[in-house]
Design a protein around this motif. Structure first.
Motif, PDB file in Angstrom:
ATOM      1  N   ASN A 186      -5.648   0.667  -7.970  1.00  0.00           N
ATOM      2  CA  ASN A 186      -4.590   1.641  -7.688  1.00  0.00           C
ATOM      3  C   ASN A 186      -3.322   1.308  -8.451  1.00  0.00           C
ATOM      4  OD1 ASN A 186      -5.604   3.640  -6.125  1.00  0.00           O
ATOM      5  ND2 ASN A 186      -5.268   2.558  -4.198  1.00  0.00           N
ATOM      6  N   GLY A 229      -0.972   4.606  -9.308  1.00  0.00           N
ATOM      7  CA  GLY A 229      -0.914   5.429  -8.105  1.00  0.00           C
ATOM      8  C   GLY A 229      -0.234   4.674  -6.984  1.00  0.00           C
ATOM      9  N   ASP A 280      -6.851  -2.336  -4.441  1.00  0.00           N
ATOM     10  CA  ASP A 280      -5.396  -2.343  -4.598  1.00  0.00           C
ATOM     11  C   ASP A 280      -5.013  -2.501  -6.069  1.00  0.00           C
ATOM     12  OD1 ASP A 280      -5.226  -2.070  -1.917  1.00  0.00           O
ATOM     13  OD2 ASP A 280      -4.559  -4.128  -1.499  1.00  0.00           O
ATOM     14  N   LYS A 283      -0.081   2.945  -3.334  1.00  0.00           N
ATOM     15  CA  LYS A 283      -1.051   2.160  -2.566  1.00  0.00           C
ATOM     16  C   LYS A 283      -1.402   2.872  -1.277  1.00  0.00           C
ATOM     17  CE  LYS A 283      -1.876  -2.208  -0.486  1.00  0.00           C
ATOM     18  NZ  LYS A 283      -1.312  -3.387   0.132  1.00  0.00           N
TER      19      LYS A 283
END
Lengths: 221, 142
Positions: free
Chosen positions: B135, B140, B132, B142
Motif C-alpha cells: 500500500n 495509497g 502495508d 493505509k
C-alpha cells in the motif's frame, strides 16, 4: 448433548459409534481427506472437512455453544490450539484433549484445558495398579492421581488386628475412609475395633501410600 | 554443536528459518547472549560464520527441551518456527509457565491473534507487513 469430534481416525470412529444414537448431536471435523471419507462412510454422518485449528473452520462447522469438544489430532500443539479456540472463542462447555507426550498433561492443564488424556500415562497407571494387585492391594486414583484409595485386607498376624483405631496411632497423612466387614460397611471412628479379614479402604496422597501400606501390614512384634 | 552453559539475560530464538537466523545473526553481532533452538541441526547452516551464540537441537513442544535451552533465565524469546500452532503453544508456555519478560511470536494466519489477547505477547504477521508495504509503495492510504 452437542458433541464435537475433531481429528483422529480409528479413535474418532470408536467414539462416534459409542455416542451415536444416544440423542447426541455429533459434529465431526477432520482435516485428513482419507480419514474424513472413512468416517463419513462408517458413521453415515456428515463429516466436515477442514482444519479444526482455524477459527473460520470451527465457525463454519457451527460448534458455537457445544457441550463437549474432543480433540483427537496426532500433534499435541494442534489439539491444544483447537481446544483453546473451542473454549475461548466458541464457548464450548468442556474440552477434552488427547496428548501423545505424557509430559504435556500437566502443561495443558496449566494452560487451561479441562481434561487431558495421555494413553501412555494411562497405560503406565494400569500396569502399576495391576502389579500392586499381586500383593493383594487394590488402588484407585481420584483427581488425576492426586488422591489414592488403597484397599488392604487385614491378616490376623498384623500388629493392628484386634486393636481399636485410637490405640494404633494411625499415620496422620492418611485416613481410614471405611471398613468393609462382610456384609456390613463400617464408617470408622476412634473406638472401632479392627478385625482380621476386614477390608480397610484408606484415603491418602500417592506419596504417602507406601508408608501407610507398610504401617498397616506391620506384623506383631 | 557448542557446549551449553548457564546463560543469564539471554535471548532465546525458537526456529532457525530465514527470520530466526536473521534475528540470531543480528543479535550475535550486537554482542547479545543468544541461544537458537531448532528440530533440525541442518537449519543452523543459515547462521553466519561469525555467529557466536549457542545452538540447541530439540523438539520445542517438549518442556524439557525448553528447559535445557535455559528458558527459565531468558529475558526475551522470539518464536519463529514455520508452524502457527507450535508458535502459539510455545508462546503460551513461555508466558504462563515460565513468564519470560518479553515474548515475540511470528504467525502467518492473522486470525490466530485472538488467542493472544490479554497475554502480553507481541505478534508479527508477515502478511499484514507485506500488505502495508504494498500500500505504501503504491502511494495509497493505509
Amino acid at each position: 448433548m452437542k458433541i464435537v469430534i475433531a481429528g483422529g481416525s480409528n479413535t474418532a470412529d470408536y467414539i462416534i459409534k459409542n455416542f451415536k444414537g444416544h440423542s447426541h448431536q455429533l459434529t465431526i471435523i477432520n482435516f485428513d481427506r482419507e480419514a474424513a471419507n472413512y468416517l463419513a462412510k462408517s458413521s453415515k454422518l456428515p463429516v466436515f472437512y477442514g482444519d479444526p485449528t482455524k477459527p473460520y473452520c470451527l465457525k463454519d462447522a457451527h460448534i458455537e455453544g457445544s457441550d463437549i469438544f474432543i480433540a483427537l489430532g496426532n500433534r499435541d500443539c494442534d489439539n491444544y490450539v483447537s481446544c483453546l479456540l473451542a473454549k475461548k472463542i466458541f464457548n464450548v462447555k468442556k474440552c477434552i484433549c488427547i496428548v501423545s507426550n505424557p509430559k504435556n498433561v500437566e502443561v495443558f492443564k496449566r494452560l487451561g484445558i479441562d481434561s487431558v488424556i495421555s494413553s501412555t500415562e494411562q497405560l503406565v497407571q494400569s500396569i502399576l495398579s495391576e502389579s500392586s494387585l499381586e500383593s493383594f492391594i487394590k488402588t484407585m486414583s481420584l483427581e488425576d492421581e492426586k488422591i489414592v484409595l488403597t484397599e488392604i485386607i487385614i491378616k490376623s498376624t498384623y500388629y493392628i488386628a484386634h486393636k481399636h483405631i485410637m490405640d494404633i496411632n494411625f499415620p496422620k497423612t492418611g485416613s481410614i475412609a471405611c471398613i468393609y466387614r462382610r456384609p456390613r460397611v463400617i464408617i470408622p471412628n476412634g473406638s472401632t475395633l479392627i478385625l482380621p479379614k476386614d477390608k480397610l479402604i484408606v484415603l491418602s496422597t500417592p506419596n504417602d501410600q507406601k508408608d501407610i501400606i507398610s504401617f498397616v501390614q506391620r506384623d506383631k512384634k | 554443536m557448542k557446549k551449553t552453559s548457564i546463560l543469564k539475560n539471554k535471548t532465546l530464538v525458537i526456529g532457525c528459518g530465514s527470520l530466526g537466523a536473521t534475528i540470531a545473526n543480528k543479535c550475535s553481532q550486537e554482542g547479545k547472549n543468544i541461544m537458537v533452538v531448532d528440530t533440525d541441526a541442518k537449519s543452523f547452516e543459515r547462521l553466519s560464520d561469525r555467529f557466536s551464540g549457542y545452538t540447541f537441537v530439540g523438539d520445542v513442544t517438549d518442556l524439557s527441551t525448553l528447559e535445557e535451552a535455559y528458558i527459565t533465565t531468558a529475558k526475551e524469546i522470539i518464536i519463529t518456527t514455520g508452524d502457527d500452532n507450535t508458535n502459539l503453544f510455545v508462546a503460551h508456555i513461555a508466558r504462563v509457565i515460565y513468564n519470560v519478560p518479553q515474548i515475540y511470536v511470528r504467525l502467518s494466519d492473522p486470525d490466530s491473534e485472538i488467542l493472544l489477547k490479554g497475554m502480553d505477547i507481541k505478534s508479527i504477521f508477515p502478511l499484514e507487513l507485506s500488505f502495508d508495504k504494498f500500500n505504501l509503495m503504491r502511494g495509497g492510504r493505509k
